[in-house]
Design an enzyme around this catalytic site. Sequence first.
Site, PDB file in Angstrom:
ATOM      1  N   LYS A  74       0.828  -1.213   0.000  1.00 45.80           N
ATOM      2  CA  LYS A  74       0.000   0.000   0.000  1.00 45.80           C
ATOM      3  C   LYS A  74       0.855   1.253   0.000  1.00 45.80           C
ATOM      4  CE  LYS A  74      -4.447  -1.525   1.751  1.00 45.80           C
ATOM      5  NZ  LYS A  74      -5.463  -1.400   2.777  1.00 45.80           N
ATOM      6  N   LYS A  98      -2.994 -10.662  -6.798  1.00 49.60           N
ATOM      7  CA  LYS A  98      -4.331 -11.010  -6.300  1.00 49.60           C
ATOM      8  C   LYS A  98      -5.384 -10.029  -6.826  1.00 49.60           C
ATOM      9  CE  LYS A  98      -4.332  -8.347  -2.142  1.00 49.60           C
ATOM     10  NZ  LYS A  98      -5.070  -7.868  -1.068  1.00 49.60           N
ATOM     11  N   LYS A 117      -9.675  -4.734  -4.797  1.00 51.14           N
ATOM     12  CA  LYS A 117     -10.630  -3.628  -4.907  1.00 51.14           C
ATOM     13  C   LYS A 117      -9.968  -2.377  -5.443  1.00 51.14           C
ATOM     14  CE  LYS A 117     -11.736  -4.437  -0.410  1.00 51.14           C
ATOM     15  NZ  LYS A 117     -12.378  -4.457   0.886  1.00 51.14           N
TER      16      LYS A 117
HETATM   17  P1  TYM Z   1     -10.159  -6.649   3.064  1.00 50.99           P
HETATM   18  O1  TYM Z   1     -11.278  -5.701   3.290  1.00 50.99           O
HETATM   19  O2  TYM Z   1      -9.040  -6.227   2.177  1.00 50.99           O
HETATM   20  O3  TYM Z   1     -10.707  -8.005   2.453  1.00 50.99           O
HETATM   21  C1  TYM Z   1     -11.792  -8.693   3.052  1.00 50.99           C
HETATM   22  C2  TYM Z   1     -11.580 -10.188   2.990  1.00 50.99           C
HETATM   23  O4  TYM Z   1     -11.452 -10.617   1.630  1.00 50.99           O
HETATM   24  C3  TYM Z   1     -10.263 -11.391   1.495  1.00 50.99           C
HETATM   25  N1  TYM Z   1      -9.709 -11.158   0.157  1.00 50.99           N
HETATM   26  C4  TYM Z   1      -9.479 -12.126  -0.736  1.00 50.99           C
HETATM   27  N2  TYM Z   1      -9.665 -13.452  -0.682  1.00 50.99           N
HETATM   28  C5  TYM Z   1      -9.337 -14.159  -1.782  1.00 50.99           C
HETATM   29  N3  TYM Z   1      -8.835 -13.612  -2.912  1.00 50.99           N
HETATM   30  C6  TYM Z   1      -8.635 -12.283  -3.009  1.00 50.99           C
HETATM   31  N4  TYM Z   1      -8.144 -11.755  -4.117  1.00 50.99           N
HETATM   32  C7  TYM Z   1      -8.970 -11.475  -1.888  1.00 50.99           C
HETATM   33  N5  TYM Z   1      -8.900 -10.144  -1.642  1.00 50.99           N
HETATM   34  C8  TYM Z   1      -9.366  -9.964  -0.389  1.00 50.99           C
HETATM   35  C9  TYM Z   1      -9.331 -10.865   2.574  1.00 50.99           C
HETATM   36  O5  TYM Z   1      -8.322 -11.791   2.888  1.00 50.99           O
HETATM   37  C10 TYM Z   1     -10.297 -10.633   3.707  1.00 50.99           C
HETATM   38  O6  TYM Z   1     -10.545 -11.822   4.415  1.00 50.99           O
HETATM   39  N6  TYM Z   1      -7.473  -6.332   7.243  1.00 50.99           N
HETATM   40  C11 TYM Z   1      -8.666  -6.899   6.667  1.00 50.99           C
HETATM   41  C12 TYM Z   1      -9.931  -6.467   7.367  1.00 50.99           C
HETATM   42  C13 TYM Z   1      -9.937  -6.679   8.832  1.00 50.99           C
HETATM   43  C14 TYM Z   1     -10.082  -7.916   9.506  1.00 50.99           C
HETATM   44  C15 TYM Z   1     -10.069  -7.613  10.890  1.00 50.99           C
HETATM   45  C16 TYM Z   1     -10.235  -9.243   9.060  1.00 50.99           C
HETATM   46  C17 TYM Z   1      -9.822  -5.714   9.788  1.00 50.99           C
HETATM   47  N7  TYM Z   1      -9.902  -6.274  11.032  1.00 50.99           N
HETATM   48  C18 TYM Z   1     -10.186  -8.631  11.849  1.00 50.99           C
HETATM   49  C19 TYM Z   1     -10.345 -10.232  10.028  1.00 50.99           C
HETATM   50  C20 TYM Z   1     -10.326  -9.935  11.396  1.00 50.99           C
HETATM   51  C21 TYM Z   1      -8.743  -6.466   5.224  1.00 50.99           C
HETATM   52  O7  TYM Z   1      -8.147  -5.492   4.807  1.00 50.99           O
HETATM   53  O8  TYM Z   1      -9.598  -7.180   4.454  1.00 50.99           O
END
Ligand code: TYM
Length: 323
Positions: free
Chosen positions: A111, A193, A196
């Site tokens: 990032k 990957k 978004k």
């Molecule tokens: P975030 O918002 O980027 O993504 C949400 C979830 O989607 C999964 N993900 C993917 N899985 C498979 N292939 C992909 N290309 C892909 N892109 C995203 C992510 O692994 C995630 O599970 N830090 C976290 C949010 C968060 C969180 C937490 C998660 C904040 N606090 C506590 C679990 C527990 C995040 O940025 O996810």
Amino acid sequence: MKRAFSGIQPTNILHIGNYLGAIKNWVELQNDYACIFCVVDQHALTVKQDPKEFSQNILNVAKTYLAFGIDPNRSIIFRQSDVPEHTELAWYFNTITKIAELERMTQFKDKAVRHKDNINLGLFDYPVLMAADILLYDAELVPVGEDQFQHVELTRTIAERFNKLFGKTFVMPEPLVKKHGARIMGLDDPKKKMSKSAASPANYISLLDKPDVATKKIMRAVTDSGAEIKFSADRPAISNLLTIYSLLGNLEIKDIEKQYAGAGYAEFKTGLAKVVNNFLIEFQNKFLKIKDEEVKEILADGAAKAGALARKKIIDVRKKLGL
Ligand code: TYM
């Protein structure tokens, strides 16, 4: 009942990777775990948000949870900013987390490259807030995609350190990263990957893409050399498309390979587009029926439930710290 916790940032639109890596597994977990699903809006502020759009994005993520079958009568659905104990606990964790540990986080490094003009302290500290999210609720399981594995590992380090310093306070969480779907790759670049925040919308299939848009993206998806429809580690593009086909179509990869033996990419992609569109249409029909007001009520109810758990925990933490 053991507890599971997970969350998604309300940044832009969600894509099929978010569903396959995370939400799909959450739905199943509701049978065996007391689940808490958070819209992690404070995490999302680490990149620039337009306040008006942001408010709607927050509601849309909660709507997405509901449309996929997260049941507010069984699971807690809430917004991170409604429970201030998350940021309070993050502060305490800041005092025991090492800068070098955060410097190792690959998501921060990625990032920081993409948002060169806004490498803020929050972006750096992001994993500490995530640790607070998880540990505040004594979650034993954290169902996430592969990119979050490192953050859950750091969460474990922080829990262990706090427990050692101040006495047993936190439960050790385990990441749940599924073998298939935990890392869905970009359609325009199968080495990265699906994301978004990708530069081009050709990278991802948004959960709100119209069927003709999704079809175009699939037909234009990058392919590997060689024409065979076969899963293999050295053919990331077709392997990614087969994974999506299999998970959204509820079919075994080997059965899809059999179905397309001897067929070309165009035929395979047409079949994949059909499966993806059936999935999108079913989701969007449910999503569009959910009213903002309904979601706001569910989030308020969730905040009351999560808040009660969080307050109890933070009282214990303050006591342990001598506050
Ligand atoms: P975030 O918002 O980027 O993504 C949400 C979830 O989607 C999964 N993900 C993917 N899985 C498979 N292939 C992909 N290309 C892909 N892109 C995203 C992510 O692994 C995630 O599970 N830090 C976290 C949010 C968060 C969180 C937490 C998660 C904040 N606090 C506590 C679990 C527990 C995040 O940025 O996810």
